[in-house]
Write a protein that holds these residues in place. Structure first.
Motif, PDB file in Angstrom:
ATOM      1  N   UNK A 296      75.600  52.273  57.803  1.00  0.00           N
ATOM      2  CA  UNK A 296      74.403  51.428  57.647  1.00  0.00           C
ATOM      3  C   UNK A 296      73.887  51.506  56.217  1.00  0.00           C
ATOM      4  N   UNK A 297      73.868  52.718  55.666  1.00  0.00           N
ATOM      5  CA  UNK A 297      73.395  52.861  54.282  1.00  0.00           C
ATOM      6  C   UNK A 297      74.301  52.087  53.323  1.00  0.00           C
TER       7      UNK A 297
ATOM      8  N   UNK B 118      69.635  65.114  52.788  1.00  0.00           N
ATOM      9  CA  UNK B 118      69.240  65.989  53.894  1.00  0.00           C
ATOM     10  C   UNK B 118      67.743  66.047  54.158  1.00  0.00           C
ATOM     11  N   UNK B 119      66.927  65.771  53.136  1.00  0.00           N
ATOM     12  CA  UNK B 119      65.470  65.896  53.287  1.00  0.00           C
ATOM     13  C   UNK B 119      64.826  64.640  53.868  1.00  0.00           C
ATOM     14  N   UNK B 120      65.614  63.601  54.025  1.00  0.00           N
ATOM     15  CA  UNK B 120      65.072  62.344  54.537  1.00  0.00           C
ATOM     16  C   UNK B 120      65.671  62.055  55.913  1.00  0.00           C
ATOM     17  N   UNK B 121      64.906  61.350  56.741  1.00  0.00           N
ATOM     18  CA  UNK B 121      65.461  61.033  58.057  1.00  0.00           C
ATOM     19  C   UNK B 121      66.470  59.879  57.940  1.00  0.00           C
ATOM     20  N   UNK B 122      67.111  59.580  59.060  1.00  0.00           N
ATOM     21  CA  UNK B 122      68.200  58.596  59.053  1.00  0.00           C
ATOM     22  C   UNK B 122      67.708  57.236  58.547  1.00  0.00           C
ATOM     23  N   UNK B 123      66.557  56.817  59.062  1.00  0.00           N
ATOM     24  CA  UNK B 123      66.004  55.515  58.659  1.00  0.00           C
ATOM     25  C   UNK B 123      65.755  55.478  57.153  1.00  0.00           C
ATOM     26  N   UNK B 124      65.096  56.529  56.642  1.00  0.00           N
ATOM     27  CA  UNK B 124      64.772  56.575  55.208  1.00  0.00           C
ATOM     28  C   UNK B 124      66.038  56.524  54.352  1.00  0.00           C
ATOM     29  N   UNK B 125      67.109  57.145  54.838  1.00  0.00           N
ATOM     30  CA  UNK B 125      68.363  57.114  54.090  1.00  0.00           C
ATOM     31  C   UNK B 125      68.896  55.695  53.931  1.00  0.00           C
TER      32      UNK B 125
ATOM     33  N   UNK C 277      72.520  53.672  66.783  1.00  0.00           N
ATOM     34  CA  UNK C 277      71.833  54.902  66.362  1.00  0.00           C
ATOM     35  C   UNK C 277      70.337  54.681  66.114  1.00  0.00           C
ATOM     36  N   UNK C 278      69.808  53.541  66.579  1.00  0.00           N
ATOM     37  CA  UNK C 278      68.389  53.234  66.317  1.00  0.00           C
ATOM     38  C   UNK C 278      67.464  54.307  66.885  1.00  0.00           C
TER      39      UNK C 278
ATOM     40  N   UNK D 272      65.375  61.223  62.972  1.00  0.00           N
ATOM     41  CA  UNK D 272      66.034  62.524  62.823  1.00  0.00           C
ATOM     42  C   UNK D 272      66.658  62.667  61.447  1.00  0.00           C
ATOM     43  N   UNK D 273      66.603  63.874  60.935  1.00  0.00           N
ATOM     44  CA  UNK D 273      67.297  64.156  59.679  1.00  0.00           C
ATOM     45  C   UNK D 273      68.795  64.275  59.962  1.00  0.00           C
ATOM     46  N   UNK D 274      69.616  64.080  58.928  1.00  0.00           N
ATOM     47  CA  UNK D 274      71.072  64.117  59.127  1.00  0.00           C
ATOM     48  C   UNK D 274      71.567  65.364  59.869  1.00  0.00           C
TER      49      UNK D 274
END
Ligand code: ADP
Ligand code: ADP
Length: 226
Positions: free
Chosen positions: A156-157, A99-106, A134-135, A140-142
């Motif tokens: 993607x993850x 939850x603390x990371x954005x979509x890309x970081x995940x 979803x690019x 955005x965070x989850x």
């Protein structure tokens, strides 16, 4: 080209105790590169147990688990953990994004853990995100994403480290029917673009019928019903 093979898998819980339950009774499964196979099972039939064994999270009492022709169930915990990180992607009904990371970081983080450089990881993450539409949500965070977007990011993850096998447990089970349909389509596109093998547990028979084969789990065995 067999990617995952389960052979003669037996699994008992509470062995020798009053609550003994013989969940798997000699289940066989062969997944080939590029195929998407549905796993349909009534609740309590042992679907999660089978997925955990296939994903090297649990070991069978009897039988063997091979990935890419190599026997894995007899390997040490450490070797199985390494194999799991390299070869297997998981998706669940809930996204389980950080939850603390954005979509890309995940999608970047699991790649960094596997030794990929930051710029390569970001590039690959954006490529996957673009494929499932979803690019533009990368920053955005989850919590700021819709349910369908959260699952697309979770796919993607799961594919970030280019696993050989994708194990999906009701990946669209939390979504309304229309979203479920779209998100399932996105998953199929992603899988088709990579040639990996996918085993997708679902209660949705319409979705199951769109996969390459349908396996039904009953009485601890798997039967091809497609
Ligand atoms: P499904 O995912 O198809 O609902 P599970 O694999 O979770 O089925 O469980 C199959 C059966 O095994 C159920 O009867 C469940 O209660 C039992 N079971 C699952 N995990 C355990 C466990 N750790 N200890 C004892 N019984 C379990
Ligand atoms: P880490 O040591 O980095 O936490 P693990 O080896 O525990 O990684 O997990 C590897 C993969 O298996 C991850 O994708 C994780 O989501 C999944 N996983 C780990 N434990 C479980 C579990 N009990 N049930 C389902 N999936 C799990």
């Amino acid at each position: 080209d067999v990617v995952l093979r389960l052979s003669g898998i037996e699994k008992l819980y509470n062995k020798g105790l009053a609550g003994e339950v013989n969940v798997l009774r000699g289940a066989d499964l062969t997944l080939r590169a590029g195929e998407v196979v549905a796993l349909v099972a009534p609740s309590g039939a042992g679907k999660s147990t089978l997925l955990h064994i296939a994903g090297l999270l649990d070991a069978p009492d009897t039988g063997l688990v091979e990935i890419g022709g190599e026997r894995m169930d007899t390997k040490s915990d450490r070797r199985r953990t390494i194999a799991r990180r390299q070869d297997i992607g998981f998706v669940y009904q809930f996204h389980h994004l950080l939850p603390e990371f954005d979509a890309l970081e995940n999608i970047v983080l699991p790649q960094l853990a596997n030794g990929v450089s930051k710029s390569d990881a970001r590039h690959h993450a954006l490529e996957l995100m673009t494929r499932v539409g979803v690019a533009e949500r990368a920053k955005h965070r989850p919590a700021a994403l819709s349910g369908g977007e959260q699952q697309r990011v979770a796919f993607c993850r799961a594919l970030a480290n280019s696993p050989r096998v994708l194990l999906a447990d009701e990946p669209t089970g939390n979504l309304d029917p229309a979203t479920s349909d779209q998100v399932f389509g996105a998953l199929m596109d992603l899988v088709r673009g990579t040639g990996l093998a996918a085993l997708v547990a679902t209660h949705n028979l319409e979705l199951a019928s769109r996969m390459d084969r349908v396996l039904r789990m009953e009485n601890g065995l798997l039967t091809d019903v497609s």
